[in-house]
Write an enzyme that holds these catalytic residues in place. Structure first.
Site, mmCIF file in Angstrom:
data_model
loop_
_atom_site.group_PDB
_atom_site.id
_atom_site.type_symbol
_atom_site.label_atom_id
_atom_site.label_comp_id
_atom_site.label_asym_id
_atom_site.label_seq_id
_atom_site.Cartn_x
_atom_site.Cartn_y
_atom_site.Cartn_z
ATOM 1 N N GLY A 1 0.853 -1.196 0.000
ATOM 2 C CA GLY A 1 0.000 0.000 0.000
ATOM 3 C C GLY A 1 0.882 1.237 0.000
ATOM 4 O O GLY A 1 0.565 2.248 0.629
ATOM 5 N N THR B 1 1.595 3.488 -2.117
ATOM 6 C CA THR B 1 1.194 4.761 -2.719
ATOM 7 C C THR B 1 -0.108 5.265 -2.077
ATOM 8 O O THR B 1 -0.726 6.205 -2.563
ATOM 9 C CB THR B 1 0.988 4.618 -4.250
ATOM 10 O OG1 THR B 1 0.051 3.545 -4.470
ATOM 11 C CG2 THR B 1 2.279 4.303 -4.959
ATOM 12 N N LYS C 1 -4.106 -0.666 11.635
ATOM 13 C CA LYS C 1 -5.458 -0.839 12.123
ATOM 14 C C LYS C 1 -6.456 -0.572 10.982
ATOM 15 O O LYS C 1 -6.048 0.050 10.013
ATOM 16 C CB LYS C 1 -5.707 0.060 13.311
ATOM 17 C CG LYS C 1 -5.773 1.560 12.954
ATOM 18 C CD LYS C 1 -5.971 2.340 14.186
ATOM 19 C CE LYS C 1 -7.102 3.255 14.201
ATOM 20 N NZ LYS C 1 -7.732 3.915 13.202
ATOM 21 N N ASP D 1 -1.021 0.627 16.995
ATOM 22 C CA ASP D 1 -1.973 1.607 17.514
ATOM 23 C C ASP D 1 -1.138 2.869 17.644
ATOM 24 O O ASP D 1 -0.314 2.971 18.558
ATOM 25 C CB ASP D 1 -2.531 1.190 18.874
ATOM 26 C CG ASP D 1 -3.579 2.180 19.356
ATOM 27 O OD1 ASP D 1 -3.318 3.399 19.266
ATOM 28 O OD2 ASP D 1 -4.656 1.758 19.804
ATOM 29 N N HIS D 2 -1.316 3.811 16.728
ATOM 30 C CA HIS D 2 -0.321 4.892 16.660
ATOM 31 C C HIS D 2 -0.293 5.746 17.925
ATOM 32 O O HIS D 2 0.676 6.447 18.172
ATOM 33 C CB HIS D 2 -0.496 5.738 15.387
ATOM 34 C CG HIS D 2 -1.579 6.766 15.472
ATOM 35 N ND1 HIS D 2 -2.894 6.485 15.238
ATOM 36 C CD2 HIS D 2 -1.538 8.091 15.755
ATOM 37 C CE1 HIS D 2 -3.615 7.585 15.376
ATOM 38 N NE2 HIS D 2 -2.813 8.579 15.692
ATOM 39 N N ASP E 1 -13.525 3.447 15.650
ATOM 40 C CA ASP E 1 -12.409 4.246 15.141
ATOM 41 C C ASP E 1 -11.484 4.710 16.260
ATOM 42 O O ASP E 1 -10.275 4.741 16.095
ATOM 43 C CB ASP E 1 -12.979 5.464 14.386
ATOM 44 C CG ASP E 1 -11.911 6.233 13.623
ATOM 45 O OD1 ASP E 1 -11.083 5.573 12.969
ATOM 46 O OD2 ASP E 1 -11.913 7.474 13.678
ATOM 47 N N HIS F 1 -7.490 3.409 20.541
ATOM 48 C CA HIS F 1 -6.714 4.467 21.182
ATOM 49 C C HIS F 1 -7.174 4.763 22.610
ATOM 50 O O HIS F 1 -6.368 4.870 23.523
ATOM 51 C CB HIS F 1 -6.795 5.770 20.379
ATOM 52 C CG HIS F 1 -6.490 5.608 18.923
ATOM 53 N ND1 HIS F 1 -5.569 4.704 18.450
ATOM 54 C CD2 HIS F 1 -6.976 6.240 17.828
ATOM 55 C CE1 HIS F 1 -5.497 4.804 17.128
ATOM 56 N NE2 HIS F 1 -6.352 5.716 16.733
ATOM 57 N N LYS G 1 -16.087 13.639 16.408
ATOM 58 C CA LYS G 1 -15.608 14.434 15.279
ATOM 59 C C LYS G 1 -16.382 15.747 15.279
ATOM 60 O O LYS G 1 -17.498 15.816 15.816
ATOM 61 C CB LYS G 1 -15.908 13.715 13.961
ATOM 62 C CG LYS G 1 -15.184 12.398 13.794
ATOM 63 C CD LYS G 1 -13.855 12.572 13.113
ATOM 64 C CE LYS G 1 -13.178 11.244 12.859
ATOM 65 N NZ LYS G 1 -11.714 11.365 12.796
HETATM 66 C C1 BG6 Z 1 -7.113 7.503 13.610
HETATM 67 C C2 BG6 Z 1 -8.560 7.585 13.244
HETATM 68 O O1 BG6 Z 1 -6.789 6.239 14.101
HETATM 69 O O2 BG6 Z 1 -6.834 8.460 14.607
HETATM 70 C C3 BG6 Z 1 -8.917 8.978 12.773
HETATM 71 O O3 BG6 Z 1 -8.858 6.652 12.215
HETATM 72 C C4 BG6 Z 1 -8.506 9.998 13.798
HETATM 73 O O4 BG6 Z 1 -10.308 9.087 12.508
HETATM 74 C C5 BG6 Z 1 -7.061 9.791 14.209
HETATM 75 O O5 BG6 Z 1 -8.684 11.279 13.234
HETATM 76 C C6 BG6 Z 1 -6.692 10.682 15.369
HETATM 77 O O6 BG6 Z 1 -5.320 10.587 15.574
HETATM 78 P P1 BG6 Z 1 -4.511 11.787 16.178
HETATM 79 O O7 BG6 Z 1 -3.118 11.283 16.257
HETATM 80 O O8 BG6 Z 1 -4.696 12.950 15.257
HETATM 81 O O9 BG6 Z 1 -5.137 12.033 17.515
#
Ligand code: BG6
Length: 506
Positions: free
Chosen positions: A29, A31, A170, A199-200, A257, A262, A358
């Site tokens: 993935g 690109t 994810k 999980d960033h 999401d 998170h 959001k």
């Molecule tokens: C992502 C979600 O995992 O995290 C997005 O899919 C969200 O919808 C984003 O906007 C938020 O991440 P951060 O690092 O901007 O808080």
């Protein structure tokens, strides 16, 4: 007094940095949006800091037909657009000099044969087998397909000393059953130690600081329990809507999401017991125990809503149902809130309020820990301004830092009390820009350190909490409560709060 330096500290285990061996990173993935916005810029910044191994190669895999040089040009443009620092031409050129590209669909065995040929050529040039890290930054339906194809092509077996690792983006499943099935398919081919589920949030400095904050300071830990803490509020508010992501978001919603991954990660880091050391398995085992202590919330402990038209920074913004690509009458929630209980010895009886949405008034991710009020306020309250229980606020973003509210005497000849804040701000304390989450995570995965990645039982435990809510919401047909875009969210969410508790302003 004993010399603290003389005492061997078990927490150091796991903190010693593992070396990074020569590695070929393959991005599936390559690109796509995530690769362009996050992964490629993260690689550039690692290269800029000299953090990549001396021998490092990049291979992109994607459906679109491209020559190696064309992919290098795409990567160059993406890095120039999205890197957190202005790229240095020489560093960037060196990073992309030998980039390779393999085109094809992810279920096509010939793609993997072509990929193998490129990987083998790098090994031959290096005179040794290189580590291989496969990053799956594709639509989730391809995760098991790619892992199985890698297995069929013999690409998951390490040669000699080299290691093979697979990084999976994810979402890891969209239901508990899917997550279990995905784990089974992945672990039929790979060993758990080879799998790095992203999980960033765990790559964020401020999130890792929670561990430092809790376990490197003796003053808070004795208070971190049901005897002193009244309630905890975790907020992940965003000011943006869904943008161009309707296709993904309408099938996900706020719960999948952000809450399932998170927010539950933030909760586990806040609630976990001190691990015996900082190795990946000890840390993750403690987090899993927290997840096991949480039962899925009842119907009256969860709330969802959807943004309607509103205004943001003076501009009119559309509601969710008017966003491009959102099906008419969609029931997807863009706001989710819940009250959870962590039923263990430390936390029983303390409500944990989670809230995400959001198109709210502003972007803020924070944890607010409210302590119990003093048992008796001996000062007459006349003239005091809002004597409040102490609050500890861990701000993940923006204005990253930690703030502790204390009651203090207002100067003057009367005994009047007012809350004041003691603040630690990253920006001023360290005077440096924090790396992006993906920089840390890519390095850790290449090193084989899985501490900041979600283990198989952990991701399933997260789903066990959220899955019943997802299912219940799917069965509910009535239209969702709407909140104006740009607002504080739906006032109805206050019904989740116990006693005098209130949502903090966003
Ligand atoms: C992502 C979600 O995992 O995290 C997005 O899919 C969200 O919808 C984003 O906007 C938020 O991440 P951060 O690092 O901007 O808080």
């Amino acid at each position: 007094m004993s010399d603290p330096a003389a005492v061997e500290n078990p927490l150091v285990k796991g903190l010693e940095r593992l070396p990074v061996h020569p590695t070929v990173l393959v991005i599936f993935g390559a690109t796509g949006d995530l690769a362009k916005r996050k992964l490629l810029p993260a690689l550039y910044n690692l290269a800029h800091e000299g953090a990549l191994p001396e021998r490092f190669h990049l291979i992109g895999v994607s459906r679109r037909d491209k020559a190696h040089e064309e992919f290098a040009a795409v990567a160059d443009t993406a890095i120039r657009e999205f890197s957190r620092r202005e790229p240095d031409d020489k560093v960037l050129a060196a990073l992309l000099a030998e980039v390779k590209y393999v085109a094809g669909t992810f279920d096509d065995a010939t793609v993997y044969a072509a990929l193998k040929a490129e990987l083998d050529a790098f090994d031959v040039a290096a005179g040794q087998p290189l580590n291989r890290a496969f990053y799956l930054s594709t639509a989730p339906e391809f995760f098991p397909v790619i892992v199985e194809q890698l297995g069929n092509a013999g690409l998951t077996e390490a040669a000699g000393e080299a290691e093979v690792r697979v990084i999976i983006e994810k979402p890891f499943g969209t239901t508990l059953d899917e997550a279990i099935d995905l784990n089974q398919r992945v672990l039929a081919v790979l060993d758990e130690t080879q799998v790095f589920r992203i999980d960033h949030y765990l790559g964020k400095e401020t999130v890792q600081n929670m561990l430092a904050f809790r376990f490197a300071n003796s003053m808070f830990e004795p208070l971190f329990n049901r005897n002193y803490i009244d309630n905890v509020q975790i907020t992940a508010a965003e000011d943006i809507g869904i943008g161009t992501r309707a296709g993904y978001y309408d099938n996900a919603g706020a719960l999948r999401d952000l809450v399932q991954n998170h927010m539950l990660q933030l909760l586990t880091l806040l609630c976990m017991e001190p691990p015996v050391d900082f190795s990946a398995d000890e840390v993750r085992s403690e987090k899993v125990k927290v997840l096991h202590s949480i039962r899925p919330p009842h119907r009256d402990e969860v709330f969802r809503a959807q943004y309607g038209p509103g205004t943001h920074a003076g501009d009119d913004v559309v509601g969710y149902l008017q966003e491009d690509g959102v099906p008419a009458g969609s029931h997807t929630e863009t706001f989710a809130a819940m009250r959870l209980h962590v039923d263990n010895w430390r936390w029983a009886g303390v409500p944990f309020y989670l809230r995400t949405g959001k198109s709210l008034a502003r972007k803020v991710t924070e944890i607010a820990v409210t302590f119990k009020p003093v048992p008796h306020l001996a000062f007459g309250e006349e003239g005091s301004v809002g004597v409040k229980p102490n609050q500890l606020i861990l701000t993940m973003q923006p204005n990253e830092g930690v703030s502790l509210s204390l009651g203090a005497k207002i100067p003057g000849n009367r005994m009047r009390i007012r809350p004041v804040n003691m603040e630690f701000l990253y920006g001023t304390a360290f005077m440096s820009q924090s790396p992006e989450a993906y920089e840390r995570l890519i390095m850790d995965a290449m090193r084989g350190d899985a501490t900041l990645f979600t283990r198989n039982d952990e991701v399933e435990a997260q789903w066990r909490i959220c899955d019943p809510v997802v299912r219940r919401w799917e069965d509910e047909a009535e239209p969702l409560v709407q909140y104006p875009a740009g607002s504080q969210g739906p006032p109805e969410a206050s019904a989740l709060l116990l006693g005098d508790d209130q949502w903090r302003a966003i």
